[in-house]
Scaffold this motif. Structure first.
Motif: not given
Length: 90
Positions: A24-32
């Protein structure tokens, strides 16, 4: 046996929750993002990500005469790979 079952369920639940939070956190980071953009999905991830095709596809439309059983190719398209980066439909 009940303690072992409870331990197994706890381990599975913990793994699920922690993995979900990380993704969930990775999906919110641009480019990830976890998903490819729609244009790349439509074109094919092998070609857009790797620059080559993993499979050569032959798309063929065949007409069958139900009385005689005779088959006739109406339309055929083959995707050929050219010099590792370009694909063309012939």
């Amino acid at each position: 046996m009940g303690h072992q079952l409870a331990d197994s369920v706890t381990g599975v639940a913990y793994s699920f929750v922690v993995t979900y939070l990380i993704l969930f956190i990775m999906d919110k980071i641009p480019g990830l993002s976890l998903r490819a953009d729609p244009e790349s999905e439509a074109k094919g991830l092998d070609e857009t990500e790797l620059g080559e095709l993993a499979y050569y596809h032959v798309d063929r439309l065949v007409a069958v005469n139900t009385r005689t059983g005779e088959t006739k190719t109406v339309k055929e398209e083959t995707i050929h790979q050219q010099n590792d980066t370009n694909a063309t439909i012939v």
